[in-house]
Design an enzyme around this catalytic site. Structure first.
Site, PDB file in Angstrom:
ATOM      1  N   ARG A  73     -75.628 -74.414  -3.117  1.00  0.00           N
ATOM      2  CA  ARG A  73     -74.113 -74.728  -2.874  1.00  0.00           C
ATOM      3  C   ARG A  73     -73.139 -75.135  -4.622  1.00  0.00           C
ATOM      4  NH1 ARG A  73     -71.077 -75.035   1.602  1.00  0.00           N
ATOM      5  NH2 ARG A  73     -70.236 -76.951   1.088  1.00  0.00           N
ATOM      6  N   ARG A  75     -75.314 -82.226  11.981  1.00  0.00           N
ATOM      7  CA  ARG A  75     -75.399 -83.512  11.931  1.00  0.00           C
ATOM      8  C   ARG A  75     -73.829 -84.262  12.294  1.00  0.00           C
ATOM      9  NH1 ARG A  75     -78.566 -87.167  10.964  1.00  0.00           N
ATOM     10  NH2 ARG A  75     -78.351 -88.406   9.154  1.00  0.00           N
ATOM     11  N   GLU A 107     -68.277 -92.495   3.868  1.00  0.00           N
ATOM     12  CA  GLU A 107     -68.374 -91.570   4.839  1.00  0.00           C
ATOM     13  C   GLU A 107     -69.855 -91.609   5.111  1.00  0.00           C
ATOM     14  OE1 GLU A 107     -67.268 -87.813   3.529  1.00  0.00           O
ATOM     15  OE2 GLU A 107     -69.409 -86.749   3.944  1.00  0.00           O
ATOM     16  N   ASP A 117     -67.046 -72.740   4.271  1.00  0.00           N
ATOM     17  CA  ASP A 117     -65.888 -73.727   3.698  1.00  0.00           C
ATOM     18  C   ASP A 117     -64.840 -73.071   4.351  1.00  0.00           C
ATOM     19  OD1 ASP A 117     -67.118 -75.914   2.683  1.00  0.00           O
ATOM     20  OD2 ASP A 117     -67.992 -73.589   0.906  1.00  0.00           O
ATOM     21  N   ARG A 156     -70.377 -91.116   0.108  1.00  0.00           N
ATOM     22  CA  ARG A 156     -69.238 -91.131  -0.445  1.00  0.00           C
ATOM     23  C   ARG A 156     -68.428 -92.226  -0.611  1.00  0.00           C
ATOM     24  NH1 ARG A 156     -68.804 -84.112  -0.239  1.00  0.00           N
ATOM     25  NH2 ARG A 156     -69.105 -84.505   2.395  1.00  0.00           N
ATOM     26  N   ARG A 203     -74.329 -76.316 -14.253  1.00  0.00           N
ATOM     27  CA  ARG A 203     -73.824 -75.150 -16.086  1.00  0.00           C
ATOM     28  C   ARG A 203     -74.449 -75.942 -17.213  1.00  0.00           C
ATOM     29  NH1 ARG A 203     -68.845 -76.697 -13.367  1.00  0.00           N
ATOM     30  NH2 ARG A 203     -68.690 -75.019 -11.854  1.00  0.00           N
ATOM     31  N   TYR A 259     -72.775 -72.248   8.149  1.00  0.00           N
ATOM     32  CA  TYR A 259     -72.509 -73.790   6.270  1.00  0.00           C
ATOM     33  C   TYR A 259     -71.055 -73.187   6.417  1.00  0.00           C
ATOM     34  CZ  TYR A 259     -72.750 -78.058   3.872  1.00  0.00           C
ATOM     35  OH  TYR A 259     -72.422 -78.962   2.642  1.00  0.00           O
TER      36      TYR A 259
HETATM   37  P1  FAD Z   1     -63.028 -77.060  12.957  1.00  0.00           P
HETATM   38  O1  FAD Z   1     -62.657 -77.586  11.863  1.00  0.00           O
HETATM   39  O2  FAD Z   1     -64.393 -77.933  13.126  1.00  0.00           O
HETATM   40  O3  FAD Z   1     -62.400 -76.660  14.420  1.00  0.00           O
HETATM   41  C1  FAD Z   1     -62.861 -76.559  16.171  1.00  0.00           C
HETATM   42  C2  FAD Z   1     -61.650 -77.410  16.645  1.00  0.00           C
HETATM   43  O4  FAD Z   1     -62.442 -77.204  18.240  1.00  0.00           O
HETATM   44  C3  FAD Z   1     -61.994 -78.546  16.603  1.00  0.00           C
HETATM   45  O5  FAD Z   1     -60.475 -79.062  16.452  1.00  0.00           O
HETATM   46  C4  FAD Z   1     -62.125 -78.911  17.980  1.00  0.00           C
HETATM   47  O6  FAD Z   1     -62.049 -80.611  18.486  1.00  0.00           O
HETATM   48  C5  FAD Z   1     -62.181 -78.114  18.447  1.00  0.00           C
HETATM   49  N1  FAD Z   1     -63.123 -77.939  20.205  1.00  0.00           N
HETATM   50  C6  FAD Z   1     -64.181 -77.317  20.004  1.00  0.00           C
HETATM   51  N2  FAD Z   1     -64.427 -77.342  21.312  1.00  0.00           N
HETATM   52  C7  FAD Z   1     -63.427 -77.435  21.893  1.00  0.00           C
HETATM   53  C8  FAD Z   1     -63.238 -77.313  23.196  1.00  0.00           C
HETATM   54  N3  FAD Z   1     -64.168 -77.262  23.973  1.00  0.00           N
HETATM   55  N4  FAD Z   1     -61.793 -77.526  23.545  1.00  0.00           N
HETATM   56  C9  FAD Z   1     -61.044 -77.667  23.446  1.00  0.00           C
HETATM   57  N5  FAD Z   1     -61.019 -77.845  21.891  1.00  0.00           N
HETATM   58  C10 FAD Z   1     -62.268 -77.484  21.730  1.00  0.00           C
HETATM   59  N6  FAD Z   1     -64.556 -76.921   3.426  1.00  0.00           N
HETATM   60  C11 FAD Z   1     -63.787 -76.421   2.168  1.00  0.00           C
HETATM   61  O7  FAD Z   1     -63.437 -75.631   1.819  1.00  0.00           O
HETATM   62  N7  FAD Z   1     -63.507 -77.525   0.844  1.00  0.00           N
HETATM   63  C12 FAD Z   1     -64.031 -78.950   1.640  1.00  0.00           C
HETATM   64  O8  FAD Z   1     -63.855 -79.910   0.835  1.00  0.00           O
HETATM   65  C13 FAD Z   1     -64.225 -79.323   2.552  1.00  0.00           C
HETATM   66  N8  FAD Z   1     -64.979 -80.530   3.500  1.00  0.00           N
HETATM   67  C14 FAD Z   1     -65.924 -80.584   4.426  1.00  0.00           C
HETATM   68  C15 FAD Z   1     -66.226 -82.069   4.137  1.00  0.00           C
HETATM   69  C16 FAD Z   1     -67.013 -82.213   5.534  1.00  0.00           C
HETATM   70  C17 FAD Z   1     -67.127 -83.522   5.793  1.00  0.00           C
HETATM   71  C18 FAD Z   1     -66.621 -81.215   6.608  1.00  0.00           C
HETATM   72  C19 FAD Z   1     -67.136 -81.865   7.724  1.00  0.00           C
HETATM   73  C20 FAD Z   1     -66.765 -80.038   6.352  1.00  0.00           C
HETATM   74  C21 FAD Z   1     -65.961 -79.463   5.053  1.00  0.00           C
HETATM   75  N9  FAD Z   1     -65.464 -78.216   4.658  1.00  0.00           N
HETATM   76  C22 FAD Z   1     -64.902 -77.935   3.618  1.00  0.00           C
HETATM   77  C23 FAD Z   1     -65.707 -77.153   5.933  1.00  0.00           C
HETATM   78  C24 FAD Z   1     -64.463 -77.216   6.628  1.00  0.00           C
HETATM   79  O9  FAD Z   1     -63.922 -78.439   7.389  1.00  0.00           O
HETATM   80  C25 FAD Z   1     -64.508 -76.029   7.701  1.00  0.00           C
HETATM   81  O10 FAD Z   1     -65.182 -74.793   7.238  1.00  0.00           O
HETATM   82  C26 FAD Z   1     -63.687 -75.820   8.623  1.00  0.00           C
HETATM   83  O11 FAD Z   1     -62.235 -77.105   9.027  1.00  0.00           O
HETATM   84  C27 FAD Z   1     -63.972 -74.817   9.646  1.00  0.00           C
HETATM   85  O12 FAD Z   1     -62.793 -74.152  10.876  1.00  0.00           O
HETATM   86  P2  FAD Z   1     -63.173 -74.221  12.777  1.00  0.00           P
HETATM   87  O13 FAD Z   1     -62.316 -73.356  12.629  1.00  0.00           O
HETATM   88  O14 FAD Z   1     -64.459 -73.255  12.120  1.00  0.00           O
HETATM   89  O15 FAD Z   1     -63.531 -75.259  13.120  1.00  0.00           O
HETATM   90  N1  UDP Z   2     -76.267 -82.693  -3.258  1.00  0.00           N
HETATM   91  C1  UDP Z   2     -76.409 -84.111  -3.624  1.00  0.00           C
HETATM   92  N2  UDP Z   2     -76.172 -85.088  -4.099  1.00  0.00           N
HETATM   93  C2  UDP Z   2     -74.999 -85.392  -4.493  1.00  0.00           C
HETATM   94  C3  UDP Z   2     -73.910 -84.166  -3.960  1.00  0.00           C
HETATM   95  C4  UDP Z   2     -74.733 -83.469  -2.935  1.00  0.00           C
HETATM   96  O1  UDP Z   2     -78.125 -84.083  -3.709  1.00  0.00           O
HETATM   97  O2  UDP Z   2     -74.203 -85.715  -4.812  1.00  0.00           O
HETATM   98  C5  UDP Z   2     -76.236 -82.344  -1.928  1.00  0.00           C
HETATM   99  C6  UDP Z   2     -76.613 -82.670  -0.431  1.00  0.00           C
HETATM  100  O3  UDP Z   2     -77.671 -82.486  -0.103  1.00  0.00           O
HETATM  101  C7  UDP Z   2     -75.612 -81.473  -0.300  1.00  0.00           C
HETATM  102  C8  UDP Z   2     -75.767 -80.714  -0.509  1.00  0.00           C
HETATM  103  O4  UDP Z   2     -75.739 -80.841  -2.387  1.00  0.00           O
HETATM  104  O5  UDP Z   2     -75.598 -81.599   1.347  1.00  0.00           O
HETATM  105  C9  UDP Z   2     -74.297 -79.748  -0.975  1.00  0.00           C
HETATM  106  O6  UDP Z   2     -72.890 -80.811  -1.846  1.00  0.00           O
HETATM  107  P1  UDP Z   2     -71.720 -80.364  -0.839  1.00  0.00           P
HETATM  108  O7  UDP Z   2     -70.603 -81.750  -1.848  1.00  0.00           O
HETATM  109  O8  UDP Z   2     -72.071 -78.624  -0.746  1.00  0.00           O
HETATM  110  O9  UDP Z   2     -71.063 -80.710   0.312  1.00  0.00           O
HETATM  111  P2  UDP Z   2     -70.272 -81.129   1.275  1.00  0.00           P
HETATM  112  O10 UDP Z   2     -69.187 -81.084   1.172  1.00  0.00           O
HETATM  113  O11 UDP Z   2     -70.613 -79.794   2.429  1.00  0.00           O
HETATM  114  O12 UDP Z   2     -70.926 -81.915   2.060  1.00  0.00           O
END
Ligand code: FAD
Ligand code: UDP
Length: 374
Positions: free
Chosen positions: A171, A248, A299, A349, A279, A175, A347
């Site tokens: 991911r 996780r 986090e 985005d 982080r 560079r 996984y």
């Molecule tokens: P979710 O956002 O999980 O939405 C699912 C919803 O369904 C939730 O609100 C939940 O409460 C609801 N639900 C579940 N079960 C039920 C039920 N039985 N009844 C009613 N409601 C229910 N993506 C990026 O592009 N850039 C980023 O920088 C980025 N950072 C991230 C950082 C973290 C820590 C995490 C965890 C994810 C990150 N993502 C990022 C990914 C991004 O969050 C997801 O791709 C996106 O939010 C997924 O949307 P979704 O609708 O599939 O799921």
């Molecule tokens: N990662 C790492 N060190 C860092 C940042 C990321 O080893 O400082 C690794 C780690 O395994 C992580 C993966 O790269 O799960 C993907 O990172 P990303 O920032 O895309 O994770 P997310 O934002 O989805 O948690």
């Protein structure tokens, strides 16, 4: 039937489906078990700062049509994610680029960095990387792996890096230029005023029931609509009858600090295993505002147990086997569609979830759902 679709979940997948189906004049009910819309992209206003309640969310995509689509909903800023990594008191730039190679090895030229990596990659003896550790060593060498990857990865995922799929580390770009942009995509930014504004726009005029868990009253909700779009965990839908998939989870510790600027950057990673969080996010740097205080979030990764929020799917071989069995069952569910990070156990985005929702709407909108499934 009162509705054409009951949509379970108001994250990106559910909200985009609701918006697109509403445009097609379908009658939609959205159920959300949390007390707010937006899924994990939800942001809220805390003392004037937009806080990413479930971790940093930076929108990035190469897809012009998706970028235009989200910008038509709400204006975006031009935020570029350039995280730093802290290891034993020393800061490194991310992703792996000439700045990082210079900070680690003192090299200044791309060919010197390449030579160093080549030397360190020799331990792979031309083998194809089979897991995250091998993939990391073959991309950036053992020094970088030990300093910036191993500790972070093992606390993030709660297992050895040798047990994790290689794709996770791919991911991150590698560079040989002095470029600290974490993403290589053409477009990047954050909605001005937070993501929740975008969800309010998507769900405008659509009936939404918060604090409502579909699975607790499934039969009743199924009777309300022709079809269901389910975006929760796929194993929960089937009451874990084949066993639980692994996820996780995370715990967030939010703190308001009476300082204008706490860490000088939106994201700083802590790559040592001994530091319990992965982080620290300082929210005001995502969407700058002038105020004398700041809000940070630490986090902490944690094992997922039933009842916790399932943030990340664990896409190793064991879980993918189980997921395939659930997916097979899901295909047999009459008039129920599964999508999003949890129902597709992927996984994803944000931009990828949007594309997946578009694909589903296109598939089901004007057809008899039973026909499409077969
Ligand atoms: P979710 O956002 O999980 O939405 C699912 C919803 O369904 C939730 O609100 C939940 O409460 C609801 N639900 C579940 N079960 C039920 C039920 N039985 N009844 C009613 N409601 C229910 N993506 C990026 O592009 N850039 C980023 O920088 C980025 N950072 C991230 C950082 C973290 C820590 C995490 C965890 C994810 C990150 N993502 C990022 C990914 C991004 O969050 C997801 O791709 C996106 O939010 C997924 O949307 P979704 O609708 O599939 O799921
Ligand atoms: N990662 C790492 N060190 C860092 C940042 C990321 O080893 O400082 C690794 C780690 O395994 C992580 C993966 O790269 O799960 C993907 O990172 P990303 O920032 O895309 O994770 P997310 O934002 O989805 O948690």
């Amino acid at each position: 039937m009162k509705y054409d679709y009951v949509i379970v979940g108001s994250g990106f997948f559910g909200a985009i489906c609701a918006y697109e189906l509403n445009k097609l004049k379908k009658k939609v009910l959205v159920l959300e078990k949390r007390n707010h819309i937006g899924g994990n992209a939800y942001t809220s206003d805390c003392a004037g700062v937009q806080v990413h309640q479930y971790g940093a969310h930076i929108f990035h995509t190469n897809d012009t049509s998706i970028w235009n689509y989200v910008n038509d909903l709400v204006p975006f800023n031009r935020f570029t994610n350039s995280p730093l990594a802290m290891h034993k008191g020393k800061l490194f730039n991310l992703p792996f680029n000439m700045n990082t190679f210079h900070q680690l090895w003192g090299v200044t030229k791309p060919e010197e960095a390449k030579a160093k990596i080549k030397e360190q990659r020799a331990e792979m003896e031309g083998r194809e990387p089979k897991n995250l550790e091998e993939q990391a060593i073959s991309l950036v060498g053992r020094d970088m792996y030990e300093t910036l990857i191993k500790g972070y990865t093992e606390k993030q995922w709660g297992c050895a890096a040798t047990e994790l799929p290689a794709f996770i580390i791919r991911r991150l770009p590698v560079r040989f230029t002095y470029d600290n942009n974490y993403f290589s995509d053409r477009y990047q930014g954050i909605p001005i005023g937070g993501y929740t504004k975008m969800f309010e726009k998507l769900l405008e005029g659509i009936e939404v029931q918060l604090n409502t868990d579909y699975l607790l009253n499934k039969k009743n909700y199924d009777e309300l609509a022709e079809s269901v779009i389910y975006t929760g965990p796929i194993d929960a839908y089937f009451n874990y009858e084949l066993g639980a998939l692994d996820y996780r989870s995370l715990a967030f510790e939010h703190e308001k600090i009476d300082k204008e600027n706490y860490q000088g950057n939106a994201v700083i990673n802590y790559t040592e295993r001994e530091v319990p969080y992965t982080r620290i996010i300082e929210h005001k740097h995502f969407d700058p505002i002038d105020c004398p205080h700041t809000i940070i979030s630490k986090e902490y990764p944690k094992d997922w147990v039933l009842g916790d929020e399932p943030y990340y799917p664990v896409n190793d071989d064991k879980n993918m086997e189980l997921f395939k069995r659930y997916r097979k069952k899901s295909k047999l569910e009459k008039n129920v569609w599964f999508g999003g990070r949890l129902a597709e156990y992927k996984y994803y985005d944000m931009h990828q979830v949007i594309r997946s929702a578009f694909n589903l709407v296109e598939k089901i909108a004007n057809t008899d759902t039973r026909e499409v499934k077969e």
